[in-house]
Scaffold this motif. Structure first.
Motif, PDB file in Angstrom:
ATOM      1  N   UNK A 229      -3.395  17.623  -0.969  1.00 28.62           N
ATOM      2  CA  UNK A 229      -2.050  17.881  -0.508  1.00 28.62           C
ATOM      3  C   UNK A 229      -2.124  18.976   0.549  1.00 28.62           C
ATOM      4  N   UNK A 230      -1.528  18.748   1.698  1.00 27.93           N
ATOM      5  CA  UNK A 230      -1.521  19.733   2.768  1.00 27.93           C
ATOM      6  C   UNK A 230      -0.218  20.508   2.735  1.00 27.93           C
ATOM      7  N   UNK A 231      -0.322  21.833   2.749  1.00 28.85           N
ATOM      8  CA  UNK A 231       0.854  22.689   2.694  1.00 28.85           C
ATOM      9  C   UNK A 231       0.719  23.803   3.718  1.00 28.85           C
ATOM     10  N   UNK A 264      -8.709  18.739  -6.358  1.00 26.96           N
ATOM     11  CA  UNK A 264      -7.432  19.100  -6.972  1.00 26.96           C
ATOM     12  C   UNK A 264      -6.769  20.265  -6.244  1.00 26.96           C
ATOM     13  N   UNK A 265      -7.529  21.011  -5.448  1.00 25.28           N
ATOM     14  CA  UNK A 265      -6.960  22.150  -4.730  1.00 25.28           C
ATOM     15  C   UNK A 265      -6.252  21.679  -3.463  1.00 25.28           C
ATOM     16  N   UNK A 266      -5.061  22.186  -3.208  1.00 25.00           N
ATOM     17  CA  UNK A 266      -4.340  21.778  -1.997  1.00 25.00           C
ATOM     18  C   UNK A 266      -4.982  22.357  -0.746  1.00 25.00           C
ATOM     19  N   UNK A 267      -4.649  21.771   0.371  1.00 23.79           N
ATOM     20  CA  UNK A 267      -5.130  22.241   1.664  1.00 23.79           C
ATOM     21  C   UNK A 267      -4.012  23.038   2.317  1.00 23.79           C
ATOM     22  N   UNK A 268      -4.289  24.298   2.651  1.00 24.23           N
ATOM     23  CA  UNK A 268      -3.292  25.161   3.258  1.00 24.23           C
ATOM     24  C   UNK A 268      -3.606  25.356   4.738  1.00 24.23           C
ATOM     25  N   UNK A 269      -2.566  25.302   5.552  1.00 25.67           N
ATOM     26  CA  UNK A 269      -2.692  25.516   6.986  1.00 25.67           C
ATOM     27  C   UNK A 269      -1.822  26.701   7.378  1.00 25.67           C
ATOM     28  N   UNK A 270      -2.420  27.641   8.103  1.00 21.38           N
ATOM     29  CA  UNK A 270      -1.690  28.800   8.604  1.00 21.38           C
ATOM     30  C   UNK A 270      -1.429  28.590  10.093  1.00 21.38           C
TER      31      UNK A 270
END
Length: 677
Positions: A229-231, A264-270
């Protein structure tokens, strides 16, 4: 496999002290794991000792313990946590064989008033306790957001109420008798609105976003092709202000589960704003001290908003060795190393162990997990203590698994834990009481900002190495979860005169914390822009207070008149001297003078436009000096720095738009010099 998480239960932490017999939890007590009924373990005699331990922990025939499960209790097969308990057993054996003894420090609880007084001191608001009026405290209070001010108000009220109860000889206040409102000071808050990264909200200006490139370190998530999941993460508004719904009003799943698989860990974008991004080392030590103050206030407000109590330990100061390599406080070790290598930020022995493993051990199967020879590690330890600073130690003789053992030994034997005694409970609580990974990451981010400089720099070097280990999973067979389980017991050691259920439950919690640290380390070492904005406002408030006081000083008035006369004099030849801002009043709006003392052309006036970036200015200087490049700049990476005004010193992101930065800090100087390593 998955992990079951519930709200009940708590963990009592302590630090591991390497100077008396180790107290690792006895593994003889049974602990129920949810094992499929069809699971048939091999016979006891066929299992190594650490496997037998894990078998005892997951024996389905054992009676169910009479306690409620915490969030971190594992709901997975017996092999899922096997590496963790094997590492615990390895630590115990190495401690027993070692010449030094280990003890466990008990942390005596303090009453609420003492804790709040310490908290006020740690956030730079000791003036609220002493009653003195100091400019720094006033400047800090003037920058607080609504939730931050509420957190300070709450702690101050608790402190004053406890103080009244203790002071038996004090006459009761009439308002206490009649139940009228308390007269504790209230703190004005700053408006809560998005602020540009590393800058100040400009009138009528909306934040402009620029996506971080795909190869940027802040595109933190999973390997390509992995489902996730990208957040998007935002640094523009404080974390505590961004929580719009109190968790207590939401229905929490009774059986919250998280998976140990990396996917299972989401993907975070800054996202980068026009001010770019700022790493921890990009700010001056003075400004980072203010970042620590604000981070503790924000962390407290964030936990308050989530309905979680921020717990802290009160540990007695432990005096470690004053010389040597192992068991020496990081600050003392760095002081000794800086005599040999000025400016060094990570202990030399730690750097050398990491370098050894990076050069020869990253592809070694089972690196970190497979222990080295206890006798060899012991001998190498003694030899290092005797020969390291004499540069006579033979690193070629060190096997990879032994080097890994020495690396973990160095971390374990620190007199104070790498993540500090005080905030170990806060690390645990962010998993125990917070279910959403985004909130866990935000809390972890603030905790990293709270670390002392030596701890933060050493932790960063360690996590960068662990990331490289995981990147070589195809050859070393060590995935993210494996590495996290091995590292966790070396960073988080729990107390207990005998094995207890809370310690067993905490295994998965600490492994998950390490997993977050490794996966999202590039985000965690980036300073949130809302904190930088508050530092700017603190500095401006302090400057304004100083100006008001200086106006009453006759001597200063004379100095100002003299400076005014100097300002009217013709400008000196270009490159002759670096002019401070008050001597640059003749420079037109939108034009900055950039200084490069290490270049042959040391000064240049730059006309800024809406598209001028920091890297454009660097490129222009490089072009101008390419024919006569100074010997001082060869082999060095040059960066543009913002110095003075409302910031101490700030190494700018190459993608920062200079007109926006200039408008946020028009009184700054602009200097090109090497970036601090």
């Amino acid at each position: 496999m998955t992990m079951e998480m519930k709200d009940s239960g708590s963990v009592v932490l302590t630090a591991y002290h390497p100077h008396s017999p180790a107290r690792i939890p006895s593994m003889e007590q049974s602990f129920v794991q949810d094992i499929p009924p069809s699971h048939s373990p091999p016979s006891r005699k066929s299992l190594p000792h650490c496997r037998r331990i894990n078998r005892m922990l997951s024996n389905e025939s054992a009676p169910a313990p009479a306690f409620s499960r915490s969030n971190s209790q594992a709901s997975m097969d017996s092999t899922s946590m096997e590496d963790f308990w094997c590492e615990v057993e390895s630590i115990k054996e190495s401690s027993e064989d070692g010449p030094e003894e280990a003890t466990l420090l008990e942390f005596k609880p303090a009453d609420e008033g003492e804790l709040e007084a310490e908290w006020l001191q740690d956030v730079g608001l000791s003036t609220l306790i002493s009653g003195a009026e100091e400019e720094d405290g006033q400047a800090l209070l003037s920058t607080l957001t609504r939730t931050q001010a509420a957190a300070v108000q709450k702690r101050y009220n608790t402190y004053t109420q406890t103080l009244r109860k203790k002071n038996k000889h004090t006459v009761r206040d009439v308002r206490d008798i009649f139940g009228t409102n308390d007269s504790s000071p209230t703190f004005e808050t700053v408006p809560v609105s998005p602020v540009p990264s590393n800058g100040i909200q400009l009138p009528g200006q909306k934040p402009v976003w620029k996506s971080v490139s795909s190869n940027s370190c802040l595109d933190c998530g999973l390997d390509k092709g992995s489902p996730s999941i990208t957040e998007e993460l935002s640094y523009e508004v404080s974390f505590s202000e961004s929580i719009t719904v109190h968790p207590k009003t939401q229905e929490r799943p009774k059986n919250q589960r998280f998976k140990k698989e990396d996917s299972a860990l989401p993907k975070f974008i800054v996202r980068k704003s026009r001010f770019g991004l700022t790493e921890v080392g990009d700010l001056s030590p003075e400004d980072m001290k203010k970042i620590r103050y604000l981070s503790l206030i924000e962390l407290t407000a964030f936990y308050d908003a989530l309905g979680v109590e921020l717990k802290r330990n009160r540990a007695e100061r432990v005096r470690g060795r004053e010389n040597g390599l192992f068991g020496v406080p990081l600050t003392v070790l760095l002081e000794n190393d800086q005599k040999k290598v000025p400016g060094i930020k990570v202990p030399l022995i730690f750097q050398k162990l990491l370098l050894k493993l990076e050069e020869t051990g990253l592809e070694t199967e089972g690196i970190l997990r497979v222990p080295g020879s206890a006798s060899r590690v012991k001998n190498l330890h003694q030899e290092l203590e005797a020969k390291f600073y004499e540069d006579t130690f033979d690193w070629d003789q060190v096997r990879n698994n032994d080097a890994a053992g020495l690396l973990k030994m160095f971390i374990r034997e620190l007199p104070s834990p790498l993540f500090t005694v005080e905030y170990l409970p806060a690390f645990i609580m962010l998993v125990e009481k917070i279910s959403k990974i985004k909130f866990q990451l935000q809390a972890l981010h603030l905790l990293i900002m709270l670390l002392p400089e030596a701890n933060r720099d050493t932790a960063k070097a360690f996590l960068q190495f662990l990331k490289k280990v995981v990147a070589n999973e195809g050859k070393n067979k060590m995935n993210l979860w494996n590495v996290s389980m091995i590292v966790a017991p070396n960073l988080f050691i729990y107390k207990g005169k005998r094995a207890n259920q809370q310690e067993m439950q905490a295994a998965a919690t600490t492994a998950h914390i390490v997993r977050l640290l490794i996966r999202y380390q590039d985000i965690l070492w980036t300073v949130p822009s809302f904190l930088i904005s508050q530092v700017r406002k603190m500095n401006e408030a302090a400057m304004n207070n100083s100006k008001r006081q200086l106006m009453f000083d006759k001597g200063v008035r004379k100095l100002l008149r003299r400076k005014t006369m100097e300002r009217e004099r013709p400008e000196r030849p270009e490159g002759a001297v670096i002019f401070p801002p008050y001597l640059q009043s003749d420079i037109p709006e939108g034009v900055i003078r950039v200084y490069a003392p290490l270049h042959s052309k040391v000064s240049m006036a730059i006309q800024l436009n809406s598209q001028t970036k920091a890297k454009d200015i660097l490129a222009r200087f490089h072009c101008e000096n390419s024919r006569s490049s100074s010997q001082n700049t060869r082999g060095q990476i040059q960066s543009l720095h913002e110095i003075g005004g409302n910031i101490g010193q700030h190494c700018l992101d190459p993608d920062a738009y200079m007109l926006d930065v200039y408008r946020a800090n028009p009184q700054a100087e602009w200097v090109i010099k090497p970036k601090a390593s």
